[in-house]
Design a protein around this motif. Structure first.
Motif, PDB file in Angstrom:
ATOM      1  N   ALA A   9       0.894  -1.246  -0.160  1.00  0.00           N
ATOM      2  CA  ALA A   9       0.087   0.038   0.009  1.00  0.00           C
ATOM      3  C   ALA A   9       1.004   1.305  -0.050  1.00  0.00           C
ATOM      4  O   ALA A   9       0.674   2.205  -0.841  1.00  0.00           O
ATOM      5  CB  ALA A   9      -1.016  -0.037   1.254  1.00  0.00           C
ATOM      6  N   LEU A  10       1.819   1.319   0.718  1.00  0.00           N
ATOM      7  CA  LEU A  10       2.617   2.436   0.830  1.00  0.00           C
ATOM      8  C   LEU A  10       3.346   2.690  -0.512  1.00  0.00           C
ATOM      9  O   LEU A  10       3.622   3.748  -1.063  1.00  0.00           O
ATOM     10  CB  LEU A  10       3.967   2.346   1.852  1.00  0.00           C
ATOM     11  CG  LEU A  10       3.288   2.432   3.425  1.00  0.00           C
ATOM     12  CD1 LEU A  10       4.562   1.946   4.398  1.00  0.00           C
ATOM     13  CD2 LEU A  10       3.078   3.929   3.760  1.00  0.00           C
ATOM     14  N   ILE A  11       3.924   1.563  -1.264  1.00  0.00           N
ATOM     15  CA  ILE A  11       4.656   1.582  -2.405  1.00  0.00           C
ATOM     16  C   ILE A  11       3.621   2.174  -3.421  1.00  0.00           C
ATOM     17  O   ILE A  11       3.865   3.031  -4.496  1.00  0.00           O
ATOM     18  CB  ILE A  11       4.989   0.163  -2.800  1.00  0.00           C
ATOM     19  CG1 ILE A  11       6.429   0.018  -1.912  1.00  0.00           C
ATOM     20  CG2 ILE A  11       5.586   0.319  -4.270  1.00  0.00           C
ATOM     21  CD1 ILE A  11       6.743  -1.522  -1.969  1.00  0.00           C
ATOM     22  N   GLU A  23      10.827  -0.606  -1.477  1.00  0.00           N
ATOM     23  CA  GLU A  23      10.723  -1.359  -2.855  1.00  0.00           C
ATOM     24  C   GLU A  23      11.802  -2.471  -3.016  1.00  0.00           C
ATOM     25  O   GLU A  23      11.349  -3.524  -3.613  1.00  0.00           O
ATOM     26  CB  GLU A  23      10.852  -0.415  -3.929  1.00  0.00           C
ATOM     27  CG  GLU A  23       9.615   0.494  -4.152  1.00  0.00           C
ATOM     28  CD  GLU A  23      10.049   1.573  -4.979  1.00  0.00           C
ATOM     29  OE1 GLU A  23      10.937   1.758  -5.663  1.00  0.00           O
ATOM     30  OE2 GLU A  23       8.745   2.081  -5.627  1.00  0.00           O
ATOM     31  N   SER A  24      13.087  -2.200  -2.514  1.00  0.00           N
ATOM     32  CA  SER A  24      14.111  -3.237  -2.599  1.00  0.00           C
ATOM     33  C   SER A  24      13.681  -4.535  -1.895  1.00  0.00           C
ATOM     34  O   SER A  24      13.836  -5.480  -2.306  1.00  0.00           O
ATOM     35  CB  SER A  24      15.323  -2.724  -2.444  1.00  0.00           C
ATOM     36  OG  SER A  24      16.066  -3.777  -2.346  1.00  0.00           O
ATOM     37  N   LEU A  25      13.377  -4.231  -0.589  1.00  0.00           N
ATOM     38  CA  LEU A  25      13.109  -5.320   0.337  1.00  0.00           C
ATOM     39  C   LEU A  25      11.882  -6.137  -0.024  1.00  0.00           C
ATOM     40  O   LEU A  25      11.671  -7.419  -0.315  1.00  0.00           O
ATOM     41  CB  LEU A  25      12.781  -4.837   1.658  1.00  0.00           C
ATOM     42  CG  LEU A  25      14.165  -4.145   2.344  1.00  0.00           C
ATOM     43  CD1 LEU A  25      13.607  -3.598   3.595  1.00  0.00           C
ATOM     44  CD2 LEU A  25      15.013  -5.395   2.799  1.00  0.00           C
ATOM     45  N   GLN A  26      10.770  -5.340  -0.785  1.00  0.00           N
ATOM     46  CA  GLN A  26       9.619  -6.023  -1.055  1.00  0.00           C
ATOM     47  C   GLN A  26       9.746  -6.918  -2.480  1.00  0.00           C
ATOM     48  O   GLN A  26       9.472  -7.930  -2.570  1.00  0.00           O
ATOM     49  CB  GLN A  26       8.502  -5.071  -1.508  1.00  0.00           C
ATOM     50  CG  GLN A  26       7.187  -5.394  -1.862  1.00  0.00           C
ATOM     51  CD  GLN A  26       6.569  -6.174  -0.566  1.00  0.00           C
ATOM     52  OE1 GLN A  26       6.823  -6.089   0.414  1.00  0.00           O
ATOM     53  NE2 GLN A  26       5.050  -6.350  -0.888  1.00  0.00           N
ATOM     54  N   SER A  27      10.785  -6.275  -3.201  1.00  0.00           N
ATOM     55  CA  SER A  27      10.914  -6.995  -4.581  1.00  0.00           C
ATOM     56  C   SER A  27      11.999  -8.414  -4.102  1.00  0.00           C
ATOM     57  O   SER A  27      11.720  -9.368  -4.658  1.00  0.00           O
ATOM     58  CB  SER A  27      12.065  -6.107  -5.508  1.00  0.00           C
ATOM     59  OG  SER A  27      12.386  -6.715  -6.441  1.00  0.00           O
TER      60      SER A  27
END
Length: 430
Positions: free
Chosen positions: A6-8, A31-35
């Motif tokens: 949601a934040l991204i 974004e890097s961690l989520q990716s």
């Protein structure tokens, strides 16, 4: 706590809104961690599928009398790769969780800009501050002159920032708590609870006190059991429903409790150290409401009214302000403060904060209800002071003081006290 996706998806809007409260969100890290998290999940799933295929091939080749050595070697390689990915996934998941736990709630756009009480916007004033024909005393001088406070002996027992009330003072504390609880349960529909004063790390994390505010908490325990003294009844009351799904028919949930509150007040030394304003231990009646997110605004207005009712019942002059975005608590979206008049300081001082947390606490504590489609969804949580005993007592003494040093108390307290007046020497009088 936030949903990373949601934040991204909010992108620059999330950065802008969090900046209003002084938090700099680095979307690239998120974004890097989520990716990495998503890639690990995909890779692990693909390897598990391959592992099944190889296992099937091993069985078929063995049945046909073929050489299975290379297939077994590949099976071992796959298992090793899965373990490596799972280990990395655990590290990434923990790093992502730690980051998300550190990000404060996104402030409501209705909160004014600013980072201190100076930027609060006044909503209304209620009551007229008393005018005295003499120089009004502060609550410390009044309490010590009448003998209903004993700060010196409290310091002897526990050090600074503690108080002892006695006689009419102790009776007043008990009466105020009883009055507030009666208002909330009989008039406002809250269910009174008696809750533990010691809670776990998970419980403190659920409402947002941990991990960010550990230095503000008193910690204790026995053997390998870690426990924290509650800073407010909001913590146990809200977490009563942690990891539960509340039936929609039971919403809104309205809870109240009178508890001691324990705060180290780290970083506040030198501020409000005199008297009852800022102590390490104080009593407070707390209100908590849990509702569907779409009902949160209406529930917030109700709670403000419920806190105001306590001040009105005592006849105290006060005002309501909207806190600035940068002065709003870590877990709150929008906060209204009730500020009561202190004659000795010739100003209004905060006595109650009433906040809407949206789904922020519910996500951390996993508190849900069901939507119209029957699927689980997060609830909204709200809380407010209704009211703290010490600060209310201090304001009451100051606004109700008489020239002869006596205190004439409001009629609403007489049924709980059995007296209306505290003489200059501390004697209760009808």
């Amino acid at each position: 706590m936030h949903d990373a996706r949601a934040l991204i998806d909010m992108g620059a809007e999330a950065v802008r809104r969090l900046a209003r409260r002084g938090y700099s969100l680095d979307l690239s890290v998120l974004e890097s961690l989520q990716s990495r998290r998503n890639q690990n999940i995909r890779s692990a799933d693909e390897l598990r599928a391959e592992s099944k295929r190889v296992a099937s091939e091993v069985q078929q080749t063995a049945k046909q009398g073929g050489d299975i050595a290379k297939l077994k070697e590949r099976a071992r390689e796959i298992k090793d790769q899965i373990r490596e990915i799972e280990a990395d996934q655990e590290r990434v998941q923990e790093e992502l969780r730690s980051l998300l736990l550190s990000i404060p709630n996104i402030p409501d756009d209705r909160a004014p800009d600013g980072d201190s009480e100076e930027f609060a916007v006044e909503v209304r004033r209620v009551g007229t501050p008393p005018a005295f024909s003499f120089e009004p005393k502060d609550h410390v001088d009044l309490g010590e002159a009448t003998g209903i406070f004993d700060f010196a002996r409290a310091t002897k027992l526990s050090g600074p920032r503690f108080a002892v009330s006695r006689g009419a003072g102790a009776a007043l504390e008990r009466a105020l708590a009883a009055l507030f609880l009666d208002l909330h349960t009989r008039r406002h529909g809250y269910v009174e609870h008696a809750v533990p004063f010691l809670v776990t790390r998970k419980t403190m994390t659920g409402t947002g006190q941990l991990p960010k505010f550990e230095e503000d908490l008193f910690k204790t325990g026995t053997a390998d059991r870690e426990l924290f003294l509650i800073p407010t009844a909001e913590v146990p009351l809200t977490n009563l429903y942690a990891d539960e799904i509340i039936p929609p028919s039971e919403l809104p949930v309205a809870l109240t409790a009178h508890t001691p509150c324990f705060r180290s007040e780290a970083g506040s030394y030198g501020r409000d150290t005199r008297g009852l304003i800022r102590q390490h231990q104080f009593g407070k009646v707390e209100m908590v409401r849990i509702c569907a997110p779409e009902d949160a605004d209406a529930e917030l207005e109700k709670m403000i009214g419920h806190a105001e009712a306590c001040l009105k019942e005592l006849g105290l002059a006060y005002r309501v302000v909207t806190l600035a975005a940068g002065d709003t608590g870590f877990a709150a979206q929008l906060t209204y403060d009730l500020e009561v008049w202190f004659p000795s300081q010739n100003t209004y001082r905060e006595i109650s904060s009433v906040s809407n947390f949206g789904t922020f606490q519910a996500r951390r504590a996993n508190i849900r209800t069901r939507g119209t489609d029957g699927k689980p969804k997060l609830v909204a949580t709200l809380n407010g002071s209704g009211l703290p005993i010490g600060r209310t007592l201090a304001a009451l003494l100051e606004q109700c003081q008489q020239q002869d040093g006596s205190i004439v108390l409001p009629e609403s307290l007489v049924p709980y006290l059995g007296f209306r007046r505290i003489s200059a020497d501390g004697t209760p009088e009808a």
